[in-house]
Design a protein around this motif. Structure first.
Motif, mmCIF file in Angstrom:
data_model
loop_
_atom_site.group_PDB
_atom_site.id
_atom_site.type_symbol
_atom_site.label_atom_id
_atom_site.label_comp_id
_atom_site.label_asym_id
_atom_site.label_seq_id
_atom_site.Cartn_x
_atom_site.Cartn_y
_atom_site.Cartn_z
ATOM 1 N N LEU A 181 0.877 -1.132 -0.069
ATOM 2 C CA LEU A 181 -0.020 -0.157 -0.069
ATOM 3 C C LEU A 181 0.783 1.212 0.039
ATOM 4 C CD1 LEU A 181 -2.741 -1.120 2.648
ATOM 5 C CD2 LEU A 181 -3.163 -0.528 0.113
ATOM 6 N N ALA A 182 1.999 1.183 0.688
ATOM 7 C CA ALA A 182 3.043 2.363 0.701
ATOM 8 C C ALA A 182 3.522 2.421 -0.689
ATOM 9 C CB ALA A 182 3.774 2.248 1.809
ATOM 10 N N ARG A 183 3.880 1.401 -1.177
ATOM 11 C CA ARG A 183 4.711 1.431 -2.451
ATOM 12 C C ARG A 183 3.891 0.858 -3.762
ATOM 13 N NH1 ARG A 183 10.204 1.580 -1.511
ATOM 14 N NH2 ARG A 183 10.544 1.792 -3.636
ATOM 15 N N THR A 184 2.614 1.400 -4.016
ATOM 16 C CA THR A 184 1.755 0.980 -4.732
ATOM 17 C C THR A 184 2.323 0.535 -6.198
ATOM 18 O OG1 THR A 184 0.014 1.909 -3.479
ATOM 19 C CG2 THR A 184 -0.539 1.048 -5.672
ATOM 20 N N GLU A 185 2.951 1.525 -6.600
ATOM 21 C CA GLU A 185 3.422 1.519 -8.069
ATOM 22 C C GLU A 185 4.583 0.463 -8.326
ATOM 23 O OE1 GLU A 185 1.840 3.004 -10.688
ATOM 24 O OE2 GLU A 185 0.711 3.992 -9.129
ATOM 25 N N LEU A 186 5.421 0.243 -7.208
ATOM 26 C CA LEU A 186 6.446 -0.723 -7.310
ATOM 27 C C LEU A 186 5.859 -2.021 -7.141
ATOM 28 C CD1 LEU A 186 9.279 -1.728 -7.228
ATOM 29 C CD2 LEU A 186 9.513 -1.274 -4.899
ATOM 30 N N ALA A 187 4.787 -2.191 -6.389
ATOM 31 C CA ALA A 187 4.225 -3.323 -6.001
ATOM 32 C C ALA A 187 3.300 -3.910 -7.309
ATOM 33 C CB ALA A 187 3.089 -3.318 -5.041
ATOM 34 N N LYS A 188 2.537 -3.013 -8.065
ATOM 35 C CA LYS A 188 1.856 -3.507 -9.169
ATOM 36 C C LYS A 188 3.198 -3.837 -10.463
ATOM 37 C CE LYS A 188 -2.162 -0.346 -8.805
ATOM 38 N NZ LYS A 188 -2.952 0.845 -9.044
ATOM 39 N N SER A 189 4.150 -3.008 -10.592
ATOM 40 C CA SER A 189 4.880 -3.372 -11.410
ATOM 41 C C SER A 189 5.701 -4.799 -11.362
ATOM 42 C CB SER A 189 6.119 -2.402 -11.597
ATOM 43 O OG SER A 189 7.083 -2.419 -10.430
ATOM 44 N N GLY A 191 3.732 -7.148 -10.036
ATOM 45 C CA GLY A 191 2.558 -8.022 -10.274
ATOM 46 C C GLY A 191 1.807 -8.167 -8.822
ATOM 47 N N VAL A 192 2.141 -7.407 -7.888
ATOM 48 C CA VAL A 192 1.616 -7.801 -6.658
ATOM 49 C C VAL A 192 0.350 -6.449 -6.578
ATOM 50 C CG1 VAL A 192 1.790 -7.195 -4.098
ATOM 51 C CG2 VAL A 192 3.832 -8.120 -5.474
ATOM 52 N N THR A 193 -1.004 -7.233 -6.155
ATOM 53 C CA THR A 193 -1.992 -6.494 -5.960
ATOM 54 C C THR A 193 -2.176 -5.885 -4.622
ATOM 55 O OG1 THR A 193 -3.155 -7.714 -7.697
ATOM 56 C CG2 THR A 193 -4.722 -6.339 -6.125
ATOM 57 N N PRO A 194 -2.141 -4.637 -4.364
ATOM 58 C CA PRO A 194 -2.146 -4.135 -2.871
ATOM 59 C C PRO A 194 -3.470 -4.636 -2.237
ATOM 60 C CG PRO A 194 -1.482 -2.215 -4.390
ATOM 61 C CD PRO A 194 -1.914 -3.522 -5.293
ATOM 62 N N PRO A 195 -3.333 -5.025 -1.181
ATOM 63 C CA PRO A 195 -4.807 -5.695 -0.243
ATOM 64 C C PRO A 195 -5.607 -4.569 -0.245
ATOM 65 C CG PRO A 195 -3.085 -5.350 1.415
ATOM 66 C CD PRO A 195 -2.243 -4.975 -0.058
ATOM 67 N N ARG A 196 -6.929 -4.858 -0.060
ATOM 68 C CA ARG A 196 -8.190 -4.264 0.218
ATOM 69 C C ARG A 196 -8.941 -4.380 1.216
ATOM 70 N NH1 ARG A 196 -6.150 -2.051 -3.837
ATOM 71 N NH2 ARG A 196 -6.791 -1.784 -5.739
ATOM 72 N N SER A 197 -8.811 -5.690 1.724
ATOM 73 C CA SER A 197 -9.641 -5.981 3.060
ATOM 74 C C SER A 197 -8.783 -7.343 3.888
ATOM 75 C CB SER A 197 -10.961 -6.318 2.669
ATOM 76 O OG SER A 197 -11.214 -7.183 1.651
ATOM 77 N N VAL A 198 -8.990 -7.262 4.883
ATOM 78 C CA VAL A 198 -8.123 -8.198 5.848
ATOM 79 C C VAL A 198 -9.049 -8.489 7.011
ATOM 80 C CG1 VAL A 198 -5.803 -7.699 4.793
ATOM 81 C CG2 VAL A 198 -6.389 -6.621 6.958
ATOM 82 N N VAL A 199 -8.720 -9.904 7.648
ATOM 83 C CA VAL A 199 -9.511 -10.146 9.019
ATOM 84 C C VAL A 199 -8.246 -10.408 9.856
ATOM 85 C CG1 VAL A 199 -10.943 -11.829 10.021
ATOM 86 C CG2 VAL A 199 -11.667 -11.148 8.003
ATOM 87 N N LEU A 200 -8.453 -9.736 11.167
ATOM 88 C CA LEU A 200 -7.456 -10.059 12.166
ATOM 89 C C LEU A 200 -8.053 -10.921 13.100
ATOM 90 C CD1 LEU A 200 -5.728 -6.710 12.633
ATOM 91 C CD2 LEU A 200 -5.105 -8.475 11.172
ATOM 92 N N PHE A 201 -7.651 -12.178 13.475
ATOM 93 C CA PHE A 201 -8.515 -12.841 14.502
ATOM 94 C C PHE A 201 -7.419 -13.269 15.563
ATOM 95 C CE2 PHE A 201 -6.914 -16.171 11.750
ATOM 96 C CZ PHE A 201 -6.427 -17.496 12.753
ATOM 97 N N GLY A 202 -8.018 -13.420 16.614
ATOM 98 C CA GLY A 202 -7.273 -13.993 17.931
ATOM 99 C C GLY A 202 -7.911 -13.953 19.044
ATOM 100 N N PRO A 203 -7.486 -14.603 20.290
ATOM 101 C CA PRO A 203 -8.103 -14.347 21.545
ATOM 102 C C PRO A 203 -8.259 -12.836 22.115
ATOM 103 C CG PRO A 203 -6.107 -15.763 21.590
ATOM 104 C CD PRO A 203 -6.232 -14.960 20.367
ATOM 105 N N PRO A 204 -9.378 -12.569 23.004
ATOM 106 C CA PRO A 204 -9.782 -11.301 23.379
ATOM 107 C C PRO A 204 -8.443 -10.554 24.012
ATOM 108 C CG PRO A 204 -11.392 -12.851 24.309
ATOM 109 C CD PRO A 204 -10.358 -13.713 23.655
ATOM 110 N N GLY A 205 -8.310 -9.002 23.697
ATOM 111 C CA GLY A 205 -7.311 -8.634 24.382
ATOM 112 C C GLY A 205 -5.945 -8.463 23.899
ATOM 113 N N THR A 206 -5.669 -9.152 22.605
ATOM 114 C CA THR A 206 -4.421 -9.566 22.255
ATOM 115 C C THR A 206 -3.824 -8.283 21.312
ATOM 116 O OG1 THR A 206 -5.307 -10.851 20.422
ATOM 117 C CG2 THR A 206 -4.545 -11.891 22.035
ATOM 118 N N GLY A 207 -4.320 -7.385 21.051
ATOM 119 C CA GLY A 207 -4.127 -6.128 20.535
ATOM 120 C C GLY A 207 -4.470 -6.025 18.820
ATOM 121 N N LYS A 208 -5.619 -6.389 18.382
ATOM 122 C CA LYS A 208 -5.890 -6.605 17.129
ATOM 123 C C LYS A 208 -6.309 -4.835 16.623
ATOM 124 C CE LYS A 208 -9.068 -9.754 17.946
ATOM 125 N NZ LYS A 208 -8.507 -10.244 19.305
ATOM 126 N N THR A 209 -7.076 -4.214 17.665
ATOM 127 C CA THR A 209 -7.492 -3.027 17.550
ATOM 128 C C THR A 209 -6.287 -1.941 17.409
ATOM 129 O OG1 THR A 209 -9.410 -3.146 18.620
ATOM 130 C CG2 THR A 209 -8.654 -0.993 18.495
#
Length: 429
Positions: A181-189, A191-209
């Motif tokens: 996401l920070a180096r979008t043009e380089l990533a695209k060149s 063949g890397v598609t910058p991510p648009r959505s992700v899920v963070l999962f884990g036990p309560p209180g582990t720092g996801k926020t």
């Protein structure tokens, strides 16, 4: 006789002035003032141009603040350099400023700028002990209103670096999310598609926020948190309110959008008659593909109960990655303990022992234990015998260890076991 004349700037000179400014720029040197700031100074400040045979070959512009003039541009065409034109423009500007009662004239130039000689020749004093600092706020004026309505904000810098420990998670998120996401043009060149959505999962209180906010801070993008519980009270219903929120988010150029406890609106559908909650899940499943169509935005969903999410919600095409965030590791626990131990006694506390003893503690657990030890030390200091040695009243490692023993870890062993199983079965990194 000089082959040019210096006169006041006229609005008709603007196109030629811009051409001279562009021609005068030193390659690779970032200008102190933007073109829009220069145009504003020409219109609302004081500006003059040098003309030869009807063509603008140089220009100078100042903005006036209180009793000081700031030179925002001194430019001349390349073929007219080293001929005294810069000094002549400065002299012409000083005449105009003098007639307005301005006595102090200042300028900021990059150290490698070639036009420094004109200022030196015109007896401008170089203030060696001054430093110029600049930051461009990554938020356009048209975005301020929508961002405010959404309750979003720009987060402080340094949140990413403040995430001590958790090196595996940090490295994974740095490489999978931040770098493309920070180096979008380089990533695209490559063949890397910058991510648009992700899920963070884990036990309560582990720092996801905390991780979601740190990503926004690292990218320098506005952070918008969506609270389904608040949207539920909207007159148009939760599904309609959710749709409207994402429509408002679409007006932002960049944004990290965060939904915590996403299982509240994306729980597995039962297949029975449709319910309001299933309608919300369906709406969210429609929103995500639309959200993914625009660059410069990232949706981060967090959940403590990855198993409860609808299977369609997690499939490829909706989320690029499903990333596990476990309990703080030893290094992270050490850093968190250091955050809550008073500096005056830190040298006498065995922080390594505290970090070892607080395995499976969440950051909130560590904070609770630290505050508990401090409170008990305070009560002992106030209620104890004033004649007793000070050692009995001080905070010691044993006080913290006792507090740890009396604190129930949020993350239990069964939770850890389920988490490890979920990594094997559901994680996608």
């Amino acid at each position: 006789m000089q082959p040019w004349s210096v006169r006041d700037f006229h609005p008709d000179d603007l196109d030629q002035l811009i051409g001279v400014w562009q021609d005068s720029r030193t390659p690779g040197v970032h200008p102190v003032y933007t073109l829009s700031e220069i145009i504003d100074a020409c219109s609302n400040g004081v500006a003059a141009v040098a003309v030869s045979e009807g063509q603008v070959i140089g220009a100078v512009a100042c903005k006036i603040q209180d009793a000081r003039a700031w030179i925002v541009m001194l430019a001349q065409s390349r073929e007219w350099r080293e001929q005294g034109l810069g000094s002549a423009l400065l002299a012409g500007m000083e005449d105009r400023l003098t007639s307005q009662g301005i006595q102090r004239v200042s300028a900021l130039l990059p150290a490698s700028e070639t036009r420094v000689r004109a200022f030196r020749n015109s007896e401008y004093k170089v203030e060696e002990d001054l430093h110029y600092f600049e930051r461009t706020i990554p938020l356009q004026a048209k975005e301020i209103g929508p961002l405010s309505q959404l309750g979003g904000r720009l987060l402080p810098h340094g949140l990413w670096d403040a995430l001590a420990g958790m090196q595996r998670e940090k490295s994974l998120i740095e490489n999978r999310l931040i770098l493309p996401l920070a180096r979008t043009e380089l990533a695209k060149s490559l063949g890397v598609t910058p991510p648009r959505s992700v899920v963070l999962f884990g036990p309560p209180g582990t720092g996801k926020t905390t991780f979601a906010k740190a990503v926004a801070s690292r990218l320098d993008w506005p952070f918008v948190e969506v609270f389904p519980s608040r949207l539920a009270a909207d007159p148009q219903g939760l599904a309609g309110a959710l749709r409207q929120v994402f429509a408002d988010i679409a007006r932002l150029e960049h944004a990290v959008v965060f939904i915590d406890e996403v299982e509240e609106i994306a729980a597995a559908r039962t297949g029975e008659a449709s319910s309001p909650l299933q309608g919300v899940t369906n709406e969210l499943l429609k929103i995500i593909p639309s959200f993914r169509e625009k660059e410069g935005r990232l949706l981060i969903c967090a959940t403590n109960f990855i198993r409860s999410l609808d299977k369609a919600f997690l499939r490829h095409g909706r989320f690029d990655y499903v990333i596990p965030i476990g309990p703080p590791d030893l290094d992270a626990r050490t850093a968190i303990w250091n955050r809550y131990i008073p500096r005056a006694i830190a040298a006498h506390i065995d922080v390594d022992a505290l970090a070892q003893a607080s395995e499976r503690f969440s950051p909130a657990d560590i904070e609770y234990a630290a505050r508990k030890a401090s409170q008990q030390a305070l009560e002992r200091a106030v209620q104890g015998d004033p004649e007793s040695p000070r050692k009995e009243q001080a905070l010691m490692s044993s006080d913290y260890l006792t507090a740890i023993e009396g604190t129930r870890a949020t993350v239990t062993e069964p939770i850890v076991k389920e988490f490890l199983e979920d990594i094997q079965r559901i994680a996608r990194v």
